[in-house]
Write a protein that holds these residues in place. Sequence first.
Motif, PDB file in Angstrom:
ATOM      1  N   ASN A   1       0.847  -1.182   0.000  1.00  0.00           N
ATOM      2  CA  ASN A   1       0.000   0.000   0.000  1.00  0.00           C
ATOM      3  C   ASN A   1       0.886   1.236   0.000  1.00  0.00           C
ATOM      4  O   ASN A   1       2.102   1.129   0.151  1.00  0.00           O
ATOM      5  N   PRO A   2       0.327   2.401  -0.167  1.00  0.00           N
ATOM      6  CA  PRO A   2       1.160   3.610  -0.283  1.00  0.00           C
ATOM      7  C   PRO A   2       2.080   3.825   0.920  1.00  0.00           C
ATOM      8  O   PRO A   2       3.166   4.379   0.768  1.00  0.00           O
ATOM      9  N   ASP A   3       1.647   3.365   2.098  1.00  0.00           N
ATOM     10  CA  ASP A   3       2.493   3.560   3.277  1.00  0.00           C
ATOM     11  C   ASP A   3       3.674   2.604   3.307  1.00  0.00           C
ATOM     12  O   ASP A   3       4.428   2.554   4.271  1.00  0.00           O
ATOM     13  N   ASP A   4       3.774   1.792   2.297  1.00  0.00           N
ATOM     14  CA  ASP A   4       4.768   0.745   2.225  1.00  0.00           C
ATOM     15  C   ASP A   4       5.879   1.088   1.242  1.00  0.00           C
ATOM     16  O   ASP A   4       6.749   0.280   0.982  1.00  0.00           O
ATOM     17  N   MET A   5       5.798   2.282   0.655  1.00  0.00           N
ATOM     18  CA  MET A   5       6.724   2.639  -0.427  1.00  0.00           C
ATOM     19  C   MET A   5       7.860   3.509   0.100  1.00  0.00           C
ATOM     20  O   MET A   5       7.627   4.608   0.612  1.00  0.00           O
TER      21      MET A   5
ATOM     22  N   ASP B   1      -6.231   2.258   0.394  1.00  0.00           N
ATOM     23  CA  ASP B   1      -7.432   2.577   1.165  1.00  0.00           C
ATOM     24  C   ASP B   1      -7.686   4.076   1.202  1.00  0.00           C
ATOM     25  O   ASP B   1      -8.819   4.521   1.363  1.00  0.00           O
ATOM     26  N   SER B   2      -6.635   4.864   1.044  1.00  0.00           N
ATOM     27  CA  SER B   2      -6.785   6.319   1.152  1.00  0.00           C
ATOM     28  C   SER B   2      -7.436   6.905  -0.098  1.00  0.00           C
ATOM     29  O   SER B   2      -8.048   7.968  -0.037  1.00  0.00           O
ATOM     30  N   GLY B   3      -7.274   6.217  -1.201  1.00  0.00           N
ATOM     31  CA  GLY B   3      -7.866   6.729  -2.433  1.00  0.00           C
ATOM     32  C   GLY B   3      -7.115   7.893  -3.035  1.00  0.00           C
ATOM     33  O   GLY B   3      -7.614   8.567  -3.930  1.00  0.00           O
ATOM     34  N   THR B   4      -5.931   8.171  -2.517  1.00  0.00           N
ATOM     35  CA  THR B   4      -5.181   9.323  -3.019  1.00  0.00           C
ATOM     36  C   THR B   4      -3.944   8.916  -3.813  1.00  0.00           C
ATOM     37  O   THR B   4      -3.156   9.767  -4.224  1.00  0.00           O
TER      38      THR B   4
ATOM     39  N   ALA C   1      -0.513   6.786  -8.606  1.00  0.00           N
ATOM     40  CA  ALA C   1       0.040   5.861  -9.601  1.00  0.00           C
ATOM     41  C   ALA C   1      -0.842   4.611  -9.681  1.00  0.00           C
ATOM     42  O   ALA C   1      -2.001   4.632  -9.297  1.00  0.00           O
ATOM     43  N   CYS C   2      -0.255   3.501 -10.179  1.00  0.00           N
ATOM     44  CA  CYS C   2      -1.065   2.308 -10.455  1.00  0.00           C
ATOM     45  C   CYS C   2      -1.471   1.566  -9.194  1.00  0.00           C
ATOM     46  O   CYS C   2      -0.804   1.626  -8.162  1.00  0.00           O
ATOM     47  N   ILE C   3      -2.573   0.810  -9.319  1.00  0.00           N
ATOM     48  CA  ILE C   3      -3.001  -0.095  -8.260  1.00  0.00           C
ATOM     49  C   ILE C   3      -3.112  -1.480  -8.887  1.00  0.00           C
ATOM     50  O   ILE C   3      -3.710  -1.634  -9.956  1.00  0.00           O
ATOM     51  N   GLY C   4      -2.518  -2.447  -8.227  1.00  0.00           N
ATOM     52  CA  GLY C   4      -2.548  -3.807  -8.790  1.00  0.00           C
ATOM     53  C   GLY C   4      -1.216  -4.477  -8.566  1.00  0.00           C
ATOM     54  O   GLY C   4      -0.303  -3.871  -7.991  1.00  0.00           O
ATOM     55  N   PRO C   5      -1.095  -5.737  -8.931  1.00  0.00           N
ATOM     56  CA  PRO C   5       0.168  -6.449  -8.697  1.00  0.00           C
ATOM     57  C   PRO C   5       1.292  -5.853  -9.528  1.00  0.00           C
ATOM     58  O   PRO C   5       1.066  -5.386 -10.642  1.00  0.00           O
TER      59      PRO C   5
END
Lengths: 348, 680, 282
Positions: free
Chosen positions: C156-160, C185-188, C191-195
């Motif tokens: 997730n974004p907090d993981d980058m 989950d934040s929707g903000t 960039a891409c979402i997915g594997p």
Amino acid sequence: MNNVKILFKEDINKFVQICLKEAKVIAPFKTTYGDTIFSPVTSPSEVVIDHGYENSIIPPKEFFLPQEETMLTYGRYKEGYKFKPSLADESKRIIFGIRPCDVSAILFLDRFFRSDIEDIYYLKKRENTALISFCCHEPQETCFCICTDSGPFLTYGFDLQFIDLEDRYFVEIGTPKGEKLIKFNKNLFKDVSVADEKLRQEIVESTKNKFKSARAYFSKTIRKLSEGKVDRNVWDELGQRCFSCGGCSYVCPTCSCFDVADLLRSRDGYSRIRTWDSCMFAGFTKEASGHNPRLEKKDRVCRRYYHKLSYQYVEKNETHGCVGCGRCIVTCLGNINMPVVVEKIRRS
Amino acid sequence: MRNVLTVCPYCGCGCGLYLRVDGKKVLGTLPSKEHPISHGQLCLKGWNVHSFIHSSQRLREPLVKADPAGTYRGTGWDEAYSLITKRLMEIQKKYGSNSIGIIGSAKCTNEESYLLMKFARSVLGTNNIDSCVRLCHAPTIAGLGDSFGFGAMTNSINEIENAKVILVIGSNTTEEHPIVGTRILKAIDQGANLIVVDPRRTQIANISHLHLQPAPGTDLILISGLIRIIIEENLANFDFISRRTENFEVVKESVKKFTPEYVEKTTGLSFSNLRETALMYGHSKASMIIYGMGITQHINGTDTVQAFANLAMLTGNIGRESTGVNPLIGQSNMQGACDMGVLPDYFSGYQSIKDKKNVAKFEKAWSTKLPADKGLSFMEMIKRARQGKIKAMYIVGENVLLSAPNINEAIEALSHLEFLVVQDMFLTETAQLANVVLPSASFAEKNGTFTSTERRVQRIRKCIEPLGGTKPDWQILSELAQRAGYTEMKNKNPREIMEEIASITPIYEGISYEKLDNTAGIQWPCFDKSDTGATFLYKDSFASGKAYFIPVDFTQGSEVPDKEYPYFLIAGRREFQFHTGSMTRKSPTLEREFPYGLVEINPNDADDLKVKSGWRVKIASRHGELETNVSITTAVPEKTVFIPFHFKEGAANLLLGNSDLDPKSKIPEFKVCAVKISSI
Amino acid sequence: MKKIIKELNIYQPHSARIIKIHPQIQGHRLFLVKFEDDKISRNFTYKPGQFMELTVFGSGEAPFSLSSSPTRPGIIEFCIRQTGKVTDSLFRLSPNSLIGIRGPYGNGFPIEKLENNDLLIVAGGLGMAPLRSLLRYVLDSRERFGEVTLIYGGRNPDDMLFKYELLDLLDSPEMNCLLSVDRDDSGTWPACIGPVTALFDRIKVEARSTYAAICGPPIMYKYVLEKLFERNFSYDRILMSLERHMKCGVGKCGHCAIGYKYICMDGPIFTYQEALDLPEAV
């Protein structure tokens, strides 16, 4: 051909005495309990040099890579911390009565600690030490240096090599360092006669036939191991017998892995020490995250023998990593040792 | 560099090793090749014994608790001694001698244990003296003592090599006693059959011919079942039974109830495996039983030990080489502590305090009046302390908080005391509760003797002077006794103490430092100067002539799993740590190998619990709870979990706490307990 | 034996000061460090992919990969995850604390070989730490390299790691930066979402003129290698950073030996071809 001399046995103590004047002498020492340990000596009478003495329990590598060695000390110093290297004293030393297998092992370690990046803790001690080797005429039951080409007689590596010719020693000079020791004592050392040469040759030949019990036939084993053709069952079986005591690495004269730890050792601060380590411990490869790529005992046994015997390492180290001293035969709690493993792999 | 031959301070094998000393520092360890036990070998702990000696955590001066909050201030010996004698005498006067309890150490030398025993009985005037033997091998002392005469290994470690059938039960030998493990391995290589009885699949179970995994706590049923089968198969050695034993008929009758159906049902083992075991054991002329704390730490510990004795007598596998009943004792000098009478009911050499002649003999030798009433055992002292009946305790080298079952109860007990003295090398969890802590010297800093599990009395030797500010335990005790006005403990050195021990202890009578210095130790009994000791016991006769068959029956412990606590917890140890870790955890190599506590769980149970390796779980018993990491392994059977007890961060003893004691030996039930597990 | 020429003690650390500590994602921090001795600091250089040994006083020494680039000399950066004794103590330090430092060690990326080629950088988790060094190096000497692509994924974004820095590169004309999260989950997340493997379908690479540099958790290698083989990457054009428990950093202590190579000397960067020859590596 090395320069050669004769030293009569009645003069050996005089020679030891002179060595004692020249340097700190480390020699095989028999404890009151009958164990042979290399130890600093102060008089010729403490030295065991009769050719029947058992090889020491741990090899003389300990004088270059001690069981526990302080590398640095550091402590708070005014504005910060200061690292103080703790290099051993640089006084001259002679290891008197070292066996040819152990000399071969030290050559092995020399190459390792000098290759790529130099390890001055090892090399400084090594540079200040002369090796006076005594050849074996009566191999012990556990000896197999004949199979590893690292004894019982060497052509190089020693500073001086002594071969027992009954009432006298045939002394071969291997290096200028050895030459210098002889030079101090010109009148003790006599010239070599043809008869001496002949007797030496006879002894060399007859000794080779005395190796019996422990035998290791390496070539096929090395091939199988290098090509990854060893049956997994071999390692499974050996792994079952391993107690993870680390003894094999501790007593192996060519094993040099070490661990480093910072310990609080005095009020002034910390000591960074290095201690003998062993690839037979799970902690050896365990990563900080807890993941361990070499978790199982069988993998670790496999690793150890791969390191000792594979072509890849033979090429890197210029020889395989066994000198046939037989110490692993004595010390392994599970009877896993070089001849046993070599035989198992050969037959698998 | 000097090489000093001494004895390993860890387990009871008694390996001979050299410490390498450079000036004031011990820099290394190497095994003795000529030593009859070590043979040039050591385990990992042994190879690293030198590493705790110079630990910065060693205590360097006596500490006195400065305020109730628990801060300490350093002090001199003089003040510490004054305070101790003053307070102990006050308590003695106010509440009586039996309000004081003494706990000795299985790591002190024989000389020190003897002095402690003398100190307790003559200076403090109480028989309330015990050691952690009560937590491990008290059933051996009691059980084998009653059956054969002595509570000790009947045979020697080296004889294992030549045994033909070895029954290892309740012992993770290769990890706990590696040197004994090597002998078993050698025996197998020479064709011996190995049967391992252990709920866990340990390394030694992996190399066994037959591995039996009975339900925890049912070993007595298993052994009784074997006895019944052997009698029925006509493998009993009637010649031996009639010549050397008594009371066989009663036992024969008593095992009748252990029918195959009953044994199968309770132990969960198949009859065919049992029969195979019985036939193997019964047919061989060199069958040996080796057992460890998996047997003794149960409510029926003594009964099970006596069942072993019955089994050995039944087949005549006792009184000869490579047979016998062999308890493996877990600490370097636990045997010695017992030999020296660090027990509530015996003087040194198992001379009972109940016997008036013995009391008179010791009173005369020590020029004092001795207490006549039987003392309290370890757990009884803890219990009385909790009730406020024991007011002061003197603990030497024992980390009671981690070693006693039910840590919470132990903390409460020790906190209740009016006065607590602890003598130790480190500020252990127990020492942190003390009013006065006395810093003692390590095994490398003193002379003395240890007695190994095979009754081998051997010298430990001083390599370096006691680290600044510390003193050997014997010296502390001797000085303290003099301070208390007792003049019969002015001992100059351990040699002199051994002379006193020999003069008053028949089984040690022939032992002297002269003799020990020239040998690799002497295995007691050694009755006179010319006696060279005994490698195995009871060759011609048992201690009191004949051995005695003791009928035993199964008592169900109260710690059985139920709906709420569905798992069986087994507590034990692992090869890289030792006991409560106060020494091993100071070694970087050992600590790296096994740095934190864990719980071993079977993969199927892990699936049920939905936990993975490395996850934290909460484990709760009826007595306490803890959090620890999961390790998933098939080494434990389903519905059984294993926790090593070395770690204060996840001490198994937080969970144990059953207050039931084995009635015969007063050992608490703390091998097993019922627990529940939940993921966090 | 040969006279020792160098009297240099390789095990002796230098003093260095922590200049700044940037919190990264949970349990990860970026440490900015400078040698105390200006002369050493001025002469110090290294290659992307190399690592250094840091000493935290009283706790010990451990190796960490460099996250900064030699193209920006002076301050060196380490992106570190808190996972053991040494990092625990390191995380207790504040800016201006002193540490010990020695290195650089390891082979680093073969920069000369990479020059004039296209570059595909694939990172997962803490694998971004050494690859960030490579990325910075390449962007700072942009003209010496062909097309540059970064693929980096997290849960997730907090993981980058280096999130804002990398997001800034999304529209960069200098390179193709592809970032992906499994879930947002934040929707903000811009960039891409997915594997992360799905990103492969969005890139064009010419296998014959491209080097792939991969670093991430073991599980990632499997999938990434599959994708690369699909595109006919040759084994010697795949560079991977291997990791092992390490002590001395200079090929002596033996801990990081894998097969007949030492990660600290022959690695940590290996081609896939080389890794295949190591019995325990893959």
